[in-house]
Design a protein around this motif. Structure first.
Motif, short mmCIF file in Angstrom:
data_model
loop_
_atom_site.label_atom_id
_atom_site.label_comp_id
_atom_site.label_asym_id
_atom_site.label_seq_id
_atom_site.Cartn_x
_atom_site.Cartn_y
_atom_site.Cartn_z
N ARG A 1 4.45 139.88 57.79
CA ARG A 1 4.53 138.73 57.29
C ARG A 1 3.10 138.19 57.22
N SER B 1 1.57 134.06 56.26
CA SER B 1 2.16 132.76 56.29
C SER B 1 0.84 131.66 55.71
N GLU C 1 7.04 139.70 53.95
CA GLU C 1 7.45 138.51 54.19
C GLU C 1 6.45 137.32 53.85
N CYS D 1 5.86 133.33 53.90
CA CYS D 1 6.29 132.07 54.86
C CYS D 1 5.39 130.87 54.33
N CYS E 1 11.17 132.54 53.67
CA CYS E 1 10.75 131.95 55.01
C CYS E 1 10.02 130.65 54.76
N THR F 1 17.50 132.71 54.46
CA THR F 1 16.26 131.90 54.69
C THR F 1 16.15 131.88 55.87
N THR F 2 14.84 132.10 56.53
CA THR F 2 14.67 131.87 57.76
C THR F 2 13.52 130.77 58.07
N LYS G 1 10.59 129.00 60.62
CA LYS G 1 9.58 129.55 61.57
C LYS G 1 8.93 128.37 62.11
N ARG H 1 12.97 141.81 58.53
CA ARG H 1 12.42 140.52 58.42
C ARG H 1 13.19 139.41 59.18
#
Length: 326
Positions: free
Chosen positions: A76, A78, A104, A106, A155, A180-181, A183, A314
């Motif tokens: 990931r 971000s 991923e 984010c 994300c 969709t996640t 965080k 993910r």
């Protein structure tokens, strides 16, 4: 000179300096199986990796190039400045760049207290901190979420419990894609088992915890929740500047499933990012990947680099949620 004893091949991962200290009568107490997390990611892996503060396509390009050069696996990346600080073209370029490597992406949602007009956040107490002030800020976060997911982002980073619950409800209604996640930001990270469990119930799929929590506190959290943890192995200065590289194996053992975040201390802040901070953003992105290589090398030297989750994975697996009433 007497040889330093070497652990047997089946003794499992070694602890830092274990053989040398044991030979001097200074060995550490045995690890307790009761402290180990019983949880994992859906594929059985214990840990994933994350490179934070990747503020745009150019910084992403640096991360992708360096991770390939240094053989740093990345699950990931971000971004911290926010969806609203990126153009549609920039978001699309980042989505496509991450998709090519099955990483991923984010992005942070909307307006938050530190950049708002409220004065309380600038007081010694910090006031409402990163929370989204008023209906307009909440609406901005929702707008960011809709825009980002519409462009392919899967994300979203949140720094407000109300925003989290709202986005989770929209996900449940199908307004946001079901995969969709969400965080939870390190800037509002929970510090006890009850608050950690509440974030999980509100819809969080991974939760940043402060980098200064003790090992025992990791175990306490894992007794009530299996939601993945995000942890800065090296924290930015505004989060304490802690460097916990030598604890990585034990952090994984107690905190799995765990995202290892390769942050950077002693570096100026770059939020909200713009071209005036370009050289700093690119240099720090490159160094974050190098810090990741150092942490992974340490794990390998200690025989504790197994159980990494598969690249490209993910989703967090089944989690506990508050019931969403109609």
């Amino acid at each position: 000179m007497k040889d330093t004893p070497v652990p047997a091949p089946d003794a499992g991962p070694r602890r830092p300096g274990a053989a040398a200290l044991t030979a001097l009568g200074l060995g550490a107490a045995p690890l307790s199986p009761a402290d180990a997390s019983p949880h994992s990611f859906p594929d059985g892996g214990s840990w994933r990796t994350e490179v934070p503060s990747v503020e745009g396509p150019e910084a992403l390009g640096v991360v992708l190039k360096e991770s390939a050069r240094l053989d740093v696996p990345v699950h990931r990346v971000s971004q911290g400045s926010g969806v609203w600080m990126l153009s549609d073209a920039e978001i699309t370029e980042m989505v496509e760049g991450c998709a090519e490597r099955d990483i991923e992406l984010c992005l942070f949602t909307g307006p938050r207290g530190t950049w708002d007009t409220g004065a309380s956040v600038r007081t010694d107490s910090g006031g409402a901190g990163l929370r989204s002030r008023g209906h307009d800020a909440l609406a901005g976060c929702v707008e960011d979420a809709l825009r980002a997911t519409g462009l392919g982002v899967k994300c979203l980073l949140v720094a407000d419990e109300g925003v989290l619950w709202t986005l989770h409800r929209l996900r449940g209604q199908g307004v946001l894609p079901a995969d969709t996640t969400f965080k939870v930001s390190a800037l509002i990270g929970p510090v006890n088992p009850a608050s950690y469990a509440v974030f999980e119930q509100l819809g969080a799929d991974s939760i940043n915890i402060p980098s200064d929590l003790t090992l025992a506190q990791f175990t306490e959290i894992r007794r009530v929740s299996r939601a993945p943890m995000d942890l800065y192995i090296e924290a930015p200065d505004d989060l304490g500047g802690f460097v916990r590289m030598y604890e990585v194996a034990e952090l994984i053992r107690r905190g799995a499933p765990l995202y290892l975040k390769f942050g950077l201390s002693r570096a100026p802040g770059i939020y909200p990012y713009g071209q005036h901070l370009r050289e700093l953003a690119l240099a720090t992105a490159k160094e974050r990947v190098r810090r990741g290589r150092l942490a992974l090398d340490l794990l390998a030297r200690h025989g504790a680099d197994g159980d990494m989750a598969a690249l490209g994975t993910r989703l967090p697996g089944p989690l506990n949620r508050f019931e969403i009433s109609s």
